[in-house]
Design a protein around this motif. Structure first.
Motif, short mmCIF file in Angstrom:
data_model
loop_
_atom_site.label_atom_id
_atom_site.label_comp_id
_atom_site.label_asym_id
_atom_site.label_seq_id
_atom_site.Cartn_x
_atom_site.Cartn_y
_atom_site.Cartn_z
N ARG A 1 0.85 -1.19 0.00
CA ARG A 1 0.00 0.00 0.00
C ARG A 1 0.89 1.25 0.00
NH1 ARG A 1 -2.59 0.50 6.12
NH2 ARG A 1 -0.69 -0.03 7.29
N LYS A 2 0.31 2.35 -0.37
CA LYS A 2 1.09 3.59 -0.48
C LYS A 2 1.62 4.00 0.90
CE LYS A 2 -1.14 5.48 -4.58
NZ LYS A 2 -1.82 6.67 -5.15
N PRO A 3 2.92 4.21 1.02
CA PRO A 3 3.51 4.56 2.33
C PRO A 3 3.52 6.07 2.57
CG PRO A 3 5.26 4.26 0.73
CD PRO A 3 3.98 4.02 -0.01
N ILE A 4 3.84 6.44 3.79
CA ILE A 4 4.19 7.81 4.12
C ILE A 4 5.71 7.85 4.25
CG2 ILE A 4 4.10 9.61 5.91
CD1 ILE A 4 1.23 8.75 6.47
N LEU A 5 6.34 8.72 3.51
CA LEU A 5 7.79 8.83 3.54
C LEU A 5 8.23 9.80 4.64
CD1 LEU A 5 8.81 9.08 -0.23
CD2 LEU A 5 8.27 7.04 1.14
N ILE A 6 9.30 9.46 5.31
CA ILE A 6 9.90 10.37 6.29
C ILE A 6 11.30 10.67 5.78
CG2 ILE A 6 10.61 10.67 8.69
CD1 ILE A 6 8.42 8.68 9.46
N MET A 7 11.48 11.90 5.30
CA MET A 7 12.74 12.32 4.68
C MET A 7 13.31 13.45 5.52
SD MET A 7 14.84 11.73 2.26
CE MET A 7 16.05 12.42 1.14
N LEU A 8 14.32 13.18 6.30
CA LEU A 8 14.83 14.16 7.26
C LEU A 8 16.27 14.58 6.98
CD1 LEU A 8 13.20 12.46 10.36
CD2 LEU A 8 12.42 14.51 9.21
N GLY A 9 16.69 14.40 5.72
CA GLY A 9 18.00 14.90 5.31
C GLY A 9 19.14 14.19 6.01
N GLY A 10 20.30 14.85 6.03
CA GLY A 10 21.47 14.24 6.64
C GLY A 10 21.91 14.93 7.90
N SER A 11 21.06 15.79 8.46
CA SER A 11 21.46 16.55 9.65
C SER A 11 21.17 15.78 10.93
CB SER A 11 20.72 17.89 9.69
OG SER A 11 19.35 17.69 9.95
N HIS A 12 21.82 16.21 12.03
CA HIS A 12 21.57 15.60 13.33
C HIS A 12 20.14 15.90 13.80
CE1 HIS A 12 25.92 15.21 13.33
NE2 HIS A 12 25.81 14.39 14.34
N PHE A 13 19.61 17.06 13.42
CA PHE A 13 18.25 17.40 13.82
C PHE A 13 17.27 16.35 13.30
CE2 PHE A 13 20.48 21.49 13.54
CZ PHE A 13 20.19 22.03 14.78
N GLY A 14 17.45 15.96 12.04
CA GLY A 14 16.59 14.95 11.45
C GLY A 14 16.74 13.61 12.12
N PHE A 15 17.98 13.25 12.47
CA PHE A 15 18.22 11.96 13.12
C PHE A 15 17.49 11.89 14.46
CE2 PHE A 15 20.50 9.32 16.15
CZ PHE A 15 20.64 8.13 15.46
N PHE A 16 17.54 12.97 15.24
CA PHE A 16 16.93 12.94 16.58
C PHE A 16 15.41 12.88 16.53
CE2 PHE A 16 21.15 14.74 17.82
CZ PHE A 16 21.50 13.70 18.65
N ILE A 17 14.81 13.56 15.56
CA ILE A 17 13.35 13.49 15.47
C ILE A 17 12.92 12.12 14.94
CG2 ILE A 17 13.08 14.47 13.14
CD1 ILE A 17 10.62 15.95 14.19
#
Length: 365
Positions: A204-220
């Protein structure tokens, strides 16, 4: 024709945008490329082109806020190392002898162009007019604004300044060229949604989570992992621990075929980076945006989308898994409404062609 690109390396957005422009240039003429990069942009380009690794600034935190003190601590050696970078690059530039230097928010590129008397094009993801609307109550925000204004001042020396607009409002103002958003591929260049679903083995169609390469994205992403299995949707997270798989959650490393996943998904959760937002809009995908607090560029991008009713924007002061879950559930309910609005929003993603034409035009002068 020799082109030298200076590319910021905080996330992957700037690298992806410039690579799209390079590919367009390659279709039109023979070019020799030299990339100057660091961190993520260096990792992105090192196997594609002749790439020089330099010392660049870092932005990371264990919270979801851009803080002055942490920024200073992480980059305290930069002023000392700057002369080494500069001398190294002057020697490299002299040997390569580029016809044109192209730089984003990496200031050393513009400085090298002036010192070595080379033609310069600057490219930014933030429009100068939007800076006037930014509140600068804190000293840190004021300094960010002044830094952006300082970077725009290089446009006085540059032959042209290219600014992709999130809303596709094309215009020209003196040496400023406002162009369409840039994407690596147009949706019509990819296979049909049905064929992609089969190829990517998606039920089924997913929801993508694209948080780049920053530490901010990793923590969220780290906090999201704890609650996503309680939501009745399939989630694919790019750039997290790609060995992690759980129930309705799949983690993948950064992939060149991200756009295939983007075409088939039902929505995207992301920070407010310019490149990801551009591709999300071009592919007409509903988006939940978490701009990093006190990060002026991200707040501007988020404001543009919110003002045009093109995304759900949530400003969070700290990363809290229960708050994030509430925001995700709200976003899922809003997807049909956002999709209708996006379908009516005409946006052309041929900004890379626009940029390539401006670069070639500048070289012919």
């Amino acid at each position: 024709m020799k082109l030298m690109f200076f590319i910021t390396g905080i996330g992957y957005g700037d690298a992806i945008r410039e690579y799209s422009v390079i590919k367009e240039l390659s279709k039109k003429t023979d070019i020799e490329i030299l990339i100057v990069a660091y961190n993520n942009s260096y990792r992105y380009f090192k196997d594609k082109f002749n790439t020089v690794n330099i010392i660049g600034y870092n932005i990371s935190d264990t919270t979801f806020e851009f803080k002055a003190l942490n920024l200073i601590k992480q980059n305290i050696l930069l002023p000392i190392l700057f002369p080494i970078n500069l001398l190294k690059l002057m020697l490299i530039t002299k040997k390569f002898n580029p016809d044109l230097i192209i730089t984003d928010f990496e200031p050393i590129g513009a400085i090298i162009a002036r010192l070595m008397e080379k033609k310069l094009i600057t490219t930014f993801g933030v429009e100068p007019s939007t800076l006037k609307k930014i509140e600068t109550k804190s000293t840190f925000r004021f300094l960010q604004k002044k830094y952006l204004e300082f970077m725009y001042s290089f446009s006085n020396y540059a032959s042209a300044t290219i600014i992709p607009s999130l809303t596709g409002e094309k215009q020209q103002e003196e040496k400023f060229y406002f162009i369409n958003p840039i994407t690596r591929k147009q949706p019509k260049e990819l296979p049909s949604t049905k064929n992609l679903m089969k190829k990517l083995k998606l039920d089924r169609k997913p929801i993508l989570i694209m948080l780049g390469g920053s530490h901010f994205g990793f923590f969220i992403a780290h906090e999201m992992i704890k609650i996503l299995d309680t939501i009745d949707e399939d989630f694919i997270i790019f750039g997290y621990d790609y060995l992690y798989t759980k129930k309705n959650i799949k983690c993948l490393p950064f992939r060149e075929n991200f756009l295939e996943y983007l075409k088939v998904c039902k929505g995207v959760i992301t920070l407010a980076g310019h490149s990801t937002l551009s591709e999300t809009l071009i592919y007409k995908k509903p988006c939940l945006v978490f701009p990093i607090k006190n990060h002026i560029e991200q707040e501007i991008n988020a404001h543009i989308l919110e003002k045009n009713n093109l995304a759900v924007v949530k400003h969070i002061k700290e990363i809290d898994q229960y708050l994030i879950k509430r925001h995700i559930l709200t976003f899922i309910k809003e997807i049909p409404h956002l999709q209708k609005h996006l379908n009516d929003f005409n946006l052309n993603g041929d900004g890379a062609k626009d940029a390539a034409e401006i670069i070639l035009k500048t070289l012919k002068k």
